[in-house]
Design a protein around this motif. Structure first.
Motif, PDB file in Angstrom:
ATOM      1  N   PHE A 160       0.831  -1.199   0.000  1.00 55.10           N
ATOM      2  CA  PHE A 160       0.000   0.000   0.000  1.00 55.10           C
ATOM      3  C   PHE A 160       0.870   1.255   0.000  1.00 55.10           C
ATOM      4  N   ILE A 161       1.905   1.271   0.829  1.00 50.89           N
ATOM      5  CA  ILE A 161       2.783   2.444   0.927  1.00 50.89           C
ATOM      6  C   ILE A 161       3.588   2.620  -0.348  1.00 50.89           C
ATOM      7  N   LYS A 162       4.116   1.526  -0.891  1.00 54.51           N
ATOM      8  CA  LYS A 162       4.923   1.626  -2.106  1.00 54.51           C
ATOM      9  C   LYS A 162       4.130   2.228  -3.264  1.00 54.51           C
ATOM     10  N   THR A 163       2.926   1.745  -3.459  1.00 54.62           N
ATOM     11  CA  THR A 163       2.141   2.248  -4.581  1.00 54.62           C
ATOM     12  C   THR A 163       1.813   3.726  -4.415  1.00 54.62           C
ATOM     13  N   ARG A 164       1.642   4.173  -3.183  1.00 56.28           N
ATOM     14  CA  ARG A 164       1.356   5.604  -2.956  1.00 56.28           C
ATOM     15  C   ARG A 164       2.548   6.471  -3.316  1.00 56.28           C
ATOM     16  N   PHE A 165       3.741   6.001  -3.022  1.00 55.91           N
ATOM     17  CA  PHE A 165       4.932   6.760  -3.415  1.00 55.91           C
ATOM     18  C   PHE A 165       5.168   6.680  -4.922  1.00 55.91           C
ATOM     19  N   TYR A 166       4.966   5.498  -5.518  1.00 55.26           N
ATOM     20  CA  TYR A 166       5.182   5.341  -6.958  1.00 55.26           C
ATOM     21  C   TYR A 166       4.251   6.232  -7.767  1.00 55.26           C
ATOM     22  N   SER A 167       3.076   6.525  -7.249  1.00 55.36           N
ATOM     23  CA  SER A 167       2.127   7.356  -7.995  1.00 55.36           C
ATOM     24  C   SER A 167       2.655   8.765  -8.216  1.00 55.36           C
ATOM     25  N   GLN A 168       3.525   9.246  -7.322  1.00 59.72           N
ATOM     26  CA  GLN A 168       4.070  10.605  -7.450  1.00 59.72           C
ATOM     27  C   GLN A 168       5.552  10.609  -7.819  1.00 59.72           C
ATOM     28  N   TYR A 169       6.277   9.566  -7.416  1.00 56.14           N
ATOM     29  CA  TYR A 169       7.710   9.464  -7.712  1.00 56.14           C
ATOM     30  C   TYR A 169       7.970   8.094  -8.347  1.00 56.14           C
ATOM     31  N   PRO A 170       7.762   7.958  -9.675  1.00 55.62           N
ATOM     32  CA  PRO A 170       7.885   6.641 -10.328  1.00 55.62           C
ATOM     33  C   PRO A 170       9.269   6.025 -10.201  1.00 55.62           C
ATOM     34  N   ASP A 171      10.309   6.836 -10.014  1.00 59.67           N
ATOM     35  CA  ASP A 171      11.677   6.315  -9.977  1.00 59.67           C
ATOM     36  C   ASP A 171      12.188   6.064  -8.559  1.00 59.67           C
ATOM     37  N   VAL A 172      11.338   6.215  -7.555  1.00 65.66           N
ATOM     38  CA  VAL A 172      11.790   6.014  -6.185  1.00 65.66           C
ATOM     39  C   VAL A 172      12.105   4.537  -5.948  1.00 65.66           C
ATOM     40  N   GLN A 173      13.063   4.270  -5.074  1.00 64.52           N
ATOM     41  CA  GLN A 173      13.439   2.901  -4.734  1.00 64.52           C
ATOM     42  C   GLN A 173      13.219   2.662  -3.245  1.00 64.52           C
ATOM     43  N   PHE A 174      12.808   1.450  -2.921  1.00 66.23           N
ATOM     44  CA  PHE A 174      12.592   1.051  -1.528  1.00 66.23           C
ATOM     45  C   PHE A 174      13.531  -0.107  -1.197  1.00 66.23           C
ATOM     46  N   LEU A 175      14.235   0.041  -0.090  1.00 68.89           N
ATOM     47  CA  LEU A 175      15.123  -1.018   0.377  1.00 68.89           C
ATOM     48  C   LEU A 175      14.654  -1.478   1.746  1.00 68.89           C
ATOM     49  N   ASP A 176      14.333  -2.757   1.868  1.00 68.60           N
ATOM     50  CA  ASP A 176      13.975  -3.300   3.176  1.00 68.60           C
ATOM     51  C   ASP A 176      15.159  -3.175   4.123  1.00 68.60           C
ATOM     52  N   SER A 177      14.910  -2.747   5.319  1.00 69.20           N
ATOM     53  CA  SER A 177      16.001  -2.524   6.256  1.00 69.20           C
ATOM     54  C   SER A 177      15.562  -2.920   7.658  1.00 69.20           C
ATOM     55  N   GLU A 178      16.529  -2.985   8.524  1.00 73.38           N
ATOM     56  CA  GLU A 178      16.250  -3.148   9.947  1.00 73.38           C
ATOM     57  C   GLU A 178      15.904  -1.789  10.544  1.00 73.38           C
ATOM     58  N   ASP A 179      15.575  -1.781  11.797  1.00 68.65           N
ATOM     59  CA  ASP A 179      15.316  -0.526  12.486  1.00 68.65           C
ATOM     60  C   ASP A 179      16.546   0.374  12.362  1.00 68.65           C
ATOM     61  N   PRO A 180      16.410   1.574  11.752  1.00 63.31           N
ATOM     62  CA  PRO A 180      17.583   2.421  11.529  1.00 63.31           C
ATOM     63  C   PRO A 180      18.268   2.890  12.799  1.00 63.31           C
ATOM     64  N   ILE A 181      17.574   2.807  13.943  1.00 66.31           N
ATOM     65  CA  ILE A 181      18.219   3.162  15.212  1.00 66.31           C
ATOM     66  C   ILE A 181      18.378   1.931  16.102  1.00 66.31           C
ATOM     67  N   GLY A 182      18.104   0.762  15.536  1.00 63.76           N
ATOM     68  CA  GLY A 182      18.143  -0.452  16.327  1.00 63.76           C
ATOM     69  C   GLY A 182      19.535  -0.914  16.703  1.00 63.76           C
ATOM     70  N   PHE A 183      20.556  -0.479  15.922  1.00 65.60           N
ATOM     71  CA  PHE A 183      21.916  -0.942  16.219  1.00 65.60           C
ATOM     72  C   PHE A 183      22.538  -0.214  17.399  1.00 65.60           C
ATOM     73  N   PHE A 184      21.911   0.898  17.831  1.00 63.66           N
ATOM     74  CA  PHE A 184      22.424   1.581  19.015  1.00 63.66           C
ATOM     75  C   PHE A 184      22.066   0.780  20.260  1.00 63.66           C
ATOM     76  N   PRO A 185      22.969   0.660  21.213  1.00 66.56           N
ATOM     77  CA  PRO A 185      22.624  -0.034  22.464  1.00 66.56           C
ATOM     78  C   PRO A 185      21.689   0.820  23.312  1.00 66.56           C
ATOM     79  N   PHE A 186      20.982   0.177  24.219  1.00 68.18           N
ATOM     80  CA  PHE A 186      20.072   0.908  25.101  1.00 68.18           C
ATOM     81  C   PHE A 186      20.839   1.750  26.125  1.00 68.18           C
ATOM     82  N   ASN A 187      22.058   1.336  26.456  1.00 69.94           N
ATOM     83  CA  ASN A 187      22.806   2.031  27.515  1.00 69.94           C
ATOM     84  C   ASN A 187      23.632   3.187  26.962  1.00 69.94           C
ATOM     85  N   VAL A 188      22.993   4.035  26.163  1.00 71.45           N
ATOM     86  CA  VAL A 188      23.607   5.278  25.695  1.00 71.45           C
ATOM     87  C   VAL A 188      23.083   6.394  26.595  1.00 71.45           C
TER      88      VAL A 188
END
Length: 442
Positions: free
Chosen positions: A121-149
């Motif tokens: 659903f999200i991909k098609t909504r972006f493709y409707s306005q930005y046909p050349d956009v790319q999506f890369l599946d990823s992990e949580d972008p802040i998940g690699f930080f430890p909790f004890n920061v």
């Protein structure tokens, strides 16, 4: 004469066995609702994608506004989703998104956290306005930080972002660019792009925007934000709110006028109030600035709304954190200032440790750890008491509403005239010598 305090204490002492079950049932009921909400959240599955926009985009942020309008389709319905049974017995929690803009290693990256079932659903909504956009599946972008920061390797500073005025006033959006020549257009995302130049591979500047689509009649989350905006407009133009007519008030008014008819002429308050309100409301008497504010509020409440929380975290290795935290804080403030207008609205930056500058280092250290842990699990921050009292006085202690245009102004791909990161810059422009200088042969 019986002392009231003694009477109340005696009543509580004699009838505690009646009052205690009532109080306990209320506590158990609230705990039950909290448990059901937590259980509902645990069952929700989340996914993360990195959004890679192509370079040289010429479309203005209005395209991203259309994307947000499409993403609004998951807004909870007040008649089917936000029922008493769903909210109290099933622990219903509406679906939401979280958008990230992360600067690291002189690069700017865009991420989205979304309900896993909505991936296509999200991909098609972006493709409707930005046909050349790319999506890369990823992990949580802040998940690699430890909790004890903070720890021996990393330190952080956490900011909560709030509006300066009530959320019926809009922030400055991209729409101010549309009527300017291209050479005068300054994309609001420019400051994000420029900020990435100053962020090394040992630093992370993370903008996290929690977004919950809401409808205009949503009392549970949006507090009927459109109705609040219309009340503000009526207040600014001096138009009194029309009260519902009560037949008994009119009957009483008639009886009073009948009894006093031999002493004075009848006085009809309802009619006089209606006439006075018509006389008071005159749009032409407003100044151009006042009309601009009212039209801006009307434009905001005419678009789709999202309940938002906005947080910013700066993380760096311990060897450079103390050197750069002040400059990065100034950088964040200047970035947010691009969305501010003195006659409308803007963002206030609240560093969570600033009110504790006289506190012990251990207390500040513990506060940072707690708030960073909340940041990682997407839980709202616990503001210091000085902020809480200040925000309550202004009515800003709750999440605020932004419409699709305002969100698109904050989160959108840089336009073509914004220089991408990674381009080498020449400190001095070299010019050839003048052709009028004579050549001397040796």
């Amino acid at each position: 004469m019986v002392d009231p305090i003694v009477f109340v204490l005696r009543f509580l002492f004699d009838f505690w066995w009646i009052l205690m079950p009532v109080m306990l049932s209320q506590i158990v009921w609230e705990k039950f609702k909290d448990y059901k909400r937590a259980e509902y959240r645990r069952k929700m599955e989340w996914g993360f994608m990195e959004i890679k926009f192509p370079s040289g985009i010429t479309r203005n942020p209005r395209a991203m506004e259309e994307v947000f309008n499409s993403l609004h389709a998951i807004a909870p319905d007040t008649t089917t989703d936000l029922t008493w049974v769903n909210l109290n017995l099933k622990g219903f929690v509406p679906r939401s998104y979280t958008f990230f803009i992360i600067a690291n290693d002189q690069k700017l990256r865009f991420f989205i956290r979304y309900p896993l079932k909505l991936k296509e659903f999200i991909k098609t909504r972006f493709y409707s306005q930005y046909p050349d956009v790319q999506f890369l599946d990823s992990e949580d972008p802040i998940g690699f930080f430890p909790f004890n920061v903070p720890n021996s390797l990393l330190d952080c500073e956490i900011f909560d972002v709030r509006l300066k005025k009530e959320d019926s006033y809009p922030i400055k959006t991209y729409s101010v660019l549309e009527y300017l020549p291209k050479e005068q257009q300054i994309d609001p995302i420019t400051t994000f792009s420029e900020a990435s130049w100053q962020i090394s591979n040992k630093e992370w500047l993370i903008f996290q925007i929690f977004v919950l689509p809401i409808t205009s009649d949503n009392e549970e989350h949006g507090k009927k934000w459109v109705e609040r905006g219309q009340k503000l407009i009526n207040k600014l133009i001096g138009k009194k709110e029309t009260k519902q007519e009560n037949i008994w008030d009119e009957v009483w008014e008639f009886i009073v006028n009948l009894l006093l008819a031999i002493f004075r002429d009848p006085v009809w308050k309802s009619r006089s109030q209606g006439e006075s309100s018509k006389d008071e409301f005159n749009y032409s008497k407003l100044t151009p600035g006042e009309r601009k504010v009212i039209e801006s509020i009307q434009n905001k409440i005419s678009k789709l709304g999202f309940l938002c929380n906005f947080r910013i975290v700066y993380i760096a290795t311990s060897d450079i954190f103390d050197q750069k935290v002040s400059s990065v804080t100034s950088l964040i403030s200047s970035t947010l200032r691009n969305f501010s207008a003195e006659d409308l609205n803007g963002f206030s930056l609240l560093p969570l440790t600033m009110p504790l500058f006289k506190a012990s280092p251990l207390r500040i250290f513990n506060l940072k750890r707690k708030e960073f842990a909340f940041f990682k699990i997407y839980r709202l921050p616990v503001l210091p008491p000085i902020y809480v009292s200040w925000l309550k006085d202004k009515g800003l202690d709750k999440p605020f509403v932004l419409n699709s245009e305002e969100l698109a102004s904050i989160f959108h791909p840089p336009m073509a005239f914004v220089p991408p990161s990674g381009i080498e810059r020449l400190p001095v422009r070299e010019t050839p010598p003048s052709s009028d200088i004579p050549l001397v042969e040796l």
